[in-house]
Scaffold this active site. Structure first.
Site, PDB file in Angstrom:
ATOM      1  N   GLU A 293       3.912   4.097   6.438  1.00 32.34           N
ATOM      2  CA  GLU A 293       2.643   3.381   6.266  1.00 32.34           C
ATOM      3  C   GLU A 293       1.692   4.210   5.415  1.00 32.34           C
ATOM      4  OE1 GLU A 293       0.868   0.965   6.150  1.00 32.34           O
ATOM      5  OE2 GLU A 293       0.940  -0.340   7.882  1.00 32.34           O
TER       6      GLU A 293
ATOM      7  N   ASP B 268      -5.383   1.783  10.335  1.00 32.53           N
ATOM      8  CA  ASP B 268      -6.813   1.489  10.475  1.00 32.53           C
ATOM      9  C   ASP B 268      -7.034   0.928  11.883  1.00 32.53           C
ATOM     10  OD1 ASP B 268      -9.487   0.986   9.503  1.00 32.53           O
ATOM     11  OD2 ASP B 268      -8.927  -1.042   9.018  1.00 32.53           O
TER      12      ASP B 268
ATOM     13  N   GLY C  61       0.771  -1.244   0.000  1.00 25.67           N
ATOM     14  CA  GLY C  61       0.000   0.000   0.000  1.00 25.67           C
ATOM     15  C   GLY C  61       0.798   1.288   0.000  1.00 25.67           C
TER      16      GLY C  61
ATOM     17  N   LYS D  35      -7.233   6.529  10.538  1.00 26.18           N
ATOM     18  CA  LYS D  35      -8.669   6.454  10.846  1.00 26.18           C
ATOM     19  C   LYS D  35      -8.829   6.361  12.364  1.00 26.18           C
ATOM     20  CE  LYS D  35      -9.973   3.612   6.802  1.00 26.18           C
ATOM     21  NZ  LYS D  35     -10.425   2.252   6.433  1.00 26.18           N
TER      22      LYS D  35
ATOM     23  N   ASP E  88      -5.715  -0.356  -2.457  1.00 25.26           N
ATOM     24  CA  ASP E  88      -6.426  -1.166  -3.451  1.00 25.26           C
ATOM     25  C   ASP E  88      -7.756  -1.719  -2.969  1.00 25.26           C
ATOM     26  OD1 ASP E  88      -5.163  -3.013  -1.582  1.00 25.26           O
ATOM     27  OD2 ASP E  88      -5.838  -4.561  -2.954  1.00 25.26           O
TER      28      ASP E  88
ATOM     29  N   ARG F 172      -4.744   0.943  -7.187  1.00 26.26           N
ATOM     30  CA  ARG F 172      -3.495   1.473  -6.609  1.00 26.26           C
ATOM     31  C   ARG F 172      -2.909   2.591  -7.456  1.00 26.26           C
ATOM     32  NH1 ARG F 172      -2.057  -2.031  -2.486  1.00 26.26           N
ATOM     33  NH2 ARG F 172      -2.364  -4.244  -2.820  1.00 26.26           N
TER      34      ARG F 172
ATOM     35  N   PHE G  49     -14.072   2.791   3.756  1.00 23.86           N
ATOM     36  CA  PHE G  49     -13.115   2.044   2.944  1.00 23.86           C
ATOM     37  C   PHE G  49     -12.703   2.893   1.745  1.00 23.86           C
ATOM     38  CE2 PHE G  49     -11.934  -0.863  -0.491  1.00 23.86           C
ATOM     39  CZ  PHE G  49     -10.883  -1.510   0.135  1.00 23.86           C
ATOM     40  N   ILE G  50     -11.392   3.073   1.593  1.00 26.62           N
ATOM     41  CA  ILE G  50     -10.906   3.938   0.522  1.00 26.62           C
ATOM     42  C   ILE G  50      -9.953   3.193  -0.429  1.00 26.62           C
ATOM     43  CG2 ILE G  50     -11.133   6.101   1.817  1.00 26.62           C
ATOM     44  CD1 ILE G  50      -8.039   5.845   2.275  1.00 26.62           C
TER      45      ILE G  50
HETATM   46  P1  5GP Z   1      -4.485  -2.070  10.208  1.00 26.05           P
HETATM   47  O1  5GP Z   1      -3.532  -3.182  10.520  1.00 26.05           O
HETATM   48  O2  5GP Z   1      -4.130  -0.750  10.846  1.00 26.05           O
HETATM   49  O3  5GP Z   1      -5.908  -2.459  10.483  1.00 26.05           O
HETATM   50  O4  5GP Z   1      -4.488  -1.876   8.671  1.00 26.05           O
HETATM   51  C1  5GP Z   1      -3.399  -1.520   8.000  1.00 26.05           C
HETATM   52  C2  5GP Z   1      -3.427  -1.936   6.557  1.00 26.05           C
HETATM   53  O5  5GP Z   1      -4.733  -2.298   6.086  1.00 26.05           O
HETATM   54  C3  5GP Z   1      -3.027  -0.752   5.767  1.00 26.05           C
HETATM   55  O6  5GP Z   1      -1.636  -0.669   5.639  1.00 26.05           O
HETATM   56  C4  5GP Z   1      -3.726  -0.989   4.446  1.00 26.05           C
HETATM   57  O7  5GP Z   1      -2.915  -1.764   3.619  1.00 26.05           O
HETATM   58  C5  5GP Z   1      -4.981  -1.735   4.826  1.00 26.05           C
HETATM   59  N1  5GP Z   1      -6.140  -0.815   4.914  1.00 26.05           N
HETATM   60  C6  5GP Z   1      -6.648  -0.219   6.023  1.00 26.05           C
HETATM   61  N2  5GP Z   1      -7.704   0.561   5.747  1.00 26.05           N
HETATM   62  C7  5GP Z   1      -7.855   0.497   4.404  1.00 26.05           C
HETATM   63  C8  5GP Z   1      -8.783   1.106   3.479  1.00 26.05           C
HETATM   64  O8  5GP Z   1      -9.700   1.883   3.798  1.00 26.05           O
HETATM   65  N3  5GP Z   1      -8.619   0.785   2.163  1.00 26.05           N
HETATM   66  C9  5GP Z   1      -7.639  -0.069   1.729  1.00 26.05           C
HETATM   67  N4  5GP Z   1      -7.580  -0.289   0.428  1.00 26.05           N
HETATM   68  N5  5GP Z   1      -6.747  -0.652   2.563  1.00 26.05           N
HETATM   69  C10 5GP Z   1      -6.861  -0.380   3.880  1.00 26.05           C
HETATM   70 MG    MG Z   2      -0.268  -0.778   4.408  1.00 24.38          MG
END
Ligand code: 5GP
Ligand code: MG
Length: 178
Positions: A102, A106, A48, A134, A162, A168, A155-156
């Site tokens: 990063e 999320d 990402g 977020k 992606d 992407r 969700f973006i």
């Molecule tokens: P976390 O471990 O903080 O829940 O999530 C981190 C990873 O989840 C991010 O690096 C990203 O790759 C993916 N992610 C989190 N939120 C989103 C979102 O809204 N859209 C997309 N495409 N990927 C997300």
């Molecule tokens: Mg990521």
């Protein structure tokens, strides 16, 4: 409002490229001031953050190195809560200041795990720079040193992020139309 279709989902424009550019410029300005004497190793978390890392790196004005690590915690549109390490850290980390790059924080699980792994591997200090955050989704106590933009819990896609591998390449960020 500009709309796009990816596979079975519709998305609408949420953050234009100009806002992303400005957020990265402001972050780079702070990093240039704060870390210039630390010889930091930047670590880009693939997939990402490839676009964010590339754009940020072009604005860094002191000598620094970059390494890449591939992690995945998302499947489709939800976090699985587990983080797999797919490609490990291969750079010499011992005693180094590491800056984790990063795309988005999320739930916070990925950052929490990555910081832990980097410290175990011998980094002396781990600094976290995330383009997006977020706050309403974050369940972990994570220390985020640099945040580009705070966004709602939607969700973006776009700018490296992606939906099942697509989106992407988009220069702007779009959010899912519910
Ligand atoms: P976390 O471990 O903080 O829940 O999530 C981190 C990873 O989840 C991010 O690096 C990203 O790759 C993916 N992610 C989190 N939120 C989103 C979102 O809204 N859209 C997309 N495409 N990927 C997300
Ligand atoms: Mg990521």
């Amino acid at each position: 409002m500009k709309r796009i279709q990816l596979l079975d989902k519709e998305f609408s424009l949420s953050i234009p490229a100009s806002d992303i550019k400005r957020a990265i410029w402001l972050m780079a300005d702070k990093i240039n001031r704060d870390l210039k004497d630390k010889n930091p190793l930047m670590v880009c978390i693939l997939n990402g953050s490839f676009m964010f890392s590339a754009d940020l790196m072009k604005l860094i004005e002191f000598p620094c190195q970059i390494s890449f690590v591939k992690l995945a915690s998302y499947e489709g549109m939800g976090s699985t809560g587990k983080v797999k390490e797919l490609i490990g850290f291969n750079e010499e980390l011992k005693g180094r200041t590491v800056v984790l790059l990063e795309d988005i924080v999320d739930t916070g699980v990925t950052v929490e795990n990555s910081v832990k792994q980097l410290l175990q591997t011998g980094a002396s200090e781990v600094i976290v720079a995330t383009l997006l955050y977020k706050p309403d989704a974050c369940k972990r106590e994570v220390k985020l040193d640099y945040i580009g933009l705070e966004i709602p819990n939607d969700f973006i896609v776009g700018y490296g992020l992606d939906y099942d591998g697509y989106g992407r390449n988009l220069p702007d960020i779009y959010s899912l139309v519910k």
